[in-house]
Design an enzyme around this catalytic site. Structure first.
Site, PDB file in Angstrom:
ATOM      1  N   GLU A 114       0.607  -1.647   0.230  1.00  0.00           N
ATOM      2  CA  GLU A 114      -0.050   0.038   0.095  1.00  0.00           C
ATOM      3  C   GLU A 114       0.500   1.251  -0.361  1.00  0.00           C
ATOM      4  OE1 GLU A 114      -3.394   1.196   1.764  1.00  0.00           O
ATOM      5  OE2 GLU A 114      -4.142  -1.323   2.353  1.00  0.00           O
ATOM      6  N   GLY A 115       0.466   2.395  -1.202  1.00  0.00           N
ATOM      7  CA  GLY A 115       1.140   2.981  -1.162  1.00  0.00           C
ATOM      8  C   GLY A 115       2.119   3.166  -2.242  1.00  0.00           C
TER       9      GLY A 115
END
Length: 617
Positions: free
Chosen positions: A547-548
């Site tokens: 995530e990210g």
């Protein structure tokens, strides 16, 4: 709202009432039990509606619609979709004999007398061929009569074609319903953020710069070694007002919207630039998004970016197969400027704010967070977005590294969209590239038990966070709302970002227009949730970096496309004279193009034909 089939009339009507604090959706269609395709259409409408709206079915009784309008209160907003279903029920043999003309007149009178704000959606049948069957002709006649009567009763009438409204009848502005004709926004853009300079060592790895802790979460901001800084985005007008940081976060909150004209203007402008090929392809989506969020047809690439890396653990079956120490290790890597996320952040001119939030409970056993914790998490995320804007960050990336976040996000997506958990829960990948299917089944069981536990509980946005989401999703939701309040674009990425987006949409439907999905990765959860939010992935890279990290990996490519759209001049063939610098704005673009076309027409002479051929007039 009149329009043909698939004209976008329903979606436009929903957008009109998006800022209303209380919306009652009145569904008029009946049947569909034996028609999977029709049932699918109904379910698509249901998934698109915010969870904060209430729904009332009137399909079985056409007279019920007038009663609903008569019972409505002044502070309500009613969205009736659509009159075609109402007329079909009215003409049903089961409801005959009936004075259909009198029923239509009674409905029009109920609209005139209604104390609430009312938006009606209806098909326009007058542009098609006369139906070949008596039943079809009766339906077209009845619907045409109803449309005329209701158009006379309503204050405004719009005809929607290809998603674009043409206003046939207008009236004075009405609170709670905003049209592009009125060009009204309840909240103006924000002032320019404060200028903040952060010194970045070059020779050695960067030591993390630690900010003061913010209760209830602990926040650490790490600045990786940065790549050359992209051109900064133009600041907002300092004279414009900002939403206060202490704004109450509640369902129906009114947030600003991006400029609806700048995106199409940027697309038109791009067609005239001096590009060596046919254009930027799928990256056009990013150019249009940047144009809309910057309110200009010539957007500039985002400058410094902030990544919110949320570290919050869950308990119970949601963490099956997870190493409890792994999330802490990932967060420590980001703080120290090492690891994949930090490397990508350095290349993308981004810093990382590591946000450690309190642990959340086991979703299968009871609420994972109390009411105070939900409010604190939303407030924390809201303030983090404001802090990023004040620090000069021009875009936000939402990431997460906590244990159990994927299962929590799955439960939230399933509860808000009706998705089947086993179809969207990501598989459990353990070190070494091996999938732990037994752990995945335990996570599925935890999500199933949690959804069964809340089957009769309220499904409001804050209820979902308290029952299923937890502190990390509450912070992510608050950050999405705060970014919209500060007119800051957000690159959503991964299950937590999508799940938080669904909750944020139910608190403020305007917020989703500030989000861009760079790449959906390989998670079905992300793809299905994005589809409900109306987010189309710009790229299809299938990234699965965490995530990210997916958004950071795609960010340089997005910036490149936006930079081309900003820096390139108009193609020489479209210039009015040698030495012309090109077009300064959309109006100049159109003038130059018209002049070039006129010059081309004057210079063109039809050649004489050689040999026999068809005679010309």
């Amino acid at each position: 709202m009149l329009g043909g089939i698939r004209s976008g009339k329903s979606a436009y009507a929903e957008a009109l009432v998006a800022g209303a604090p209380s919306v009652r959706y009145v569904a008029t269609s009946a049947g569909g039990e034996d028609d999977p395709e029709w049932r699918g259409r109904i379910e698509a409408h249901q998934r698109r509606r915010p969870q904060s709206w209430t729904t009332e079915e009137t399909g079985a009784d056409p007279g019920r619609l007038a009663a609903v309008l008569a019972e409505a209160k002044p502070d309500e907003t009613l969205l009736v979709d659509d009159l075609g279903g109402w007329v079909a029920t009215l003409l049903d043999p089961a409801n005959q004999p009936n004075d259909d003309v009198a029923t239509v007149a009674a409905l029009a009178e109920a609209v005139r007398a209604c104390a609430a704000r009312v938006v009606l959606v209806s098909p326009e049948v007058g542009l098609s061929l006369v139906p070949a069957t008596p039943v079809g002709r009766a339906f077209a006649d009845a619907l045409g009569t109803a449309n005329q009567a209701l158009a006379d009763a309503c204050d405004r009438v719009a005809f929607v074609v290809a998603g674009r409204p043409a206003w046939l009848k207008t009236a004075a502005a009405e609170p709670g319903i905003v049209t592009d004709l009125q060009a009204v926004e309840a909240t103006a853009p924000l002032p320019a953020p404060a200028q903040v300079t952060i010194a970045t060592p070059v020779a050695a790895p960067v030591a993390p710069a630690v900010a003061a802790p913010v209760a209830p979460a602990q926040v650490t901001i790490a600045t990786p070694v940065a790549a050359p800084v992209a051109p900064a985005v133009a600041a907002a007008d300092p004279g414009e007002a900002a939403l206060p940081v202490d704004t109450v976060i509640e369902p129906g909150m009114d947030l600003p919207l991006p400029d609806s004209d700048s995106g199409p203007d940027a697309r038109d402008r791009l067609e005239r630039l001096d590009l060596p090929g046919a254009g930027v392809g799928v990256l056009l989506e990013a150019v249009e998004f940047a144009a809309a969020t910057q309110s200009t047809a010539a957007p500039r690439p985002w400058g410094p970016v902030r990544v919110l890396l949320i570290d919050g653990s869950h308990a119970g079956g949601a963490t099956a197969g997870a190493d409890p120490a792994e999330s802490g290790r990932r967060a420590a890597q980001a703080e120290a400027g090492t690891g994949a996320l930090a490397q990508l952040a350095a290349a993308a001119d981004a810093d990382i704010a590591v946000v450690r939030v309190p642990a959340s409970g086991a979703m299968e056993d009871g609420p994972v967070l109390d009411e105070a914790g939900v409010e604190a998490g939303l407030r924390q995320g809201w303030e983090l977005a404001f802090a990023a804007a004040d620090a000069g960050r021009e875009a936000l990336v939402i990431g997460a590294c906590g244990a159990g976040t994927q299962a929590a996000a799955t439960a939230v997506v399933a509860a808000t969209t009706g998705a089947e958990p086993v179809a969207i829960l990501p598989r459990v990948l353990v070190p070494g590239g091996r999938y732990d299917d037994e752990a995945w089944m335990r996570r599925c069981a935890a999500v199933r038990d949690a959804l069964h536990r809340i089957r009769q509980e309220p499904r409001g946005a804050k209820d979902v966070l308290a029952q299923l989401g937890g502190a990390d999703l509450a912070v992510a939701t608050g950050a999405l709302l705060g970014a919209a309040a500060r007119r800051m674009p957000v690159l959503v990425d991964g299950p937590v970002g999508i799940a938080a987006g669904l909750v944020a949409r139910d608190l403020s439907s305007q917020s989703r227009h500030w989000w861009l999905l760079a790449d959906a990765g390989r998670d079905q959860l992300v793809r299905q949730g994005a589809d409900v939010l109306g987010l189309t992935p710009v790229l299809d890279l299938g990234l699965d970096l965490g995530e990210g990290a997916n958004a950071l990996a795609a960010l340089p490519l997005l910036r490149s496309a936006i930079a081309l759209a900003s820096a390139l001049p108009v193609h020489p063939a479209l210039l009015t004279a040698p030495g012309d610098d090109g077009l300064s704005d959309a109006a100049d673009d159109e003038d130059d193009e018209d002049d070039a076309a006129e010059a081309s027409d004057e210079a063109f002479t039809e050649p004489e034909p050689r040999g026999p051929g068809p005679a010309s007039a």
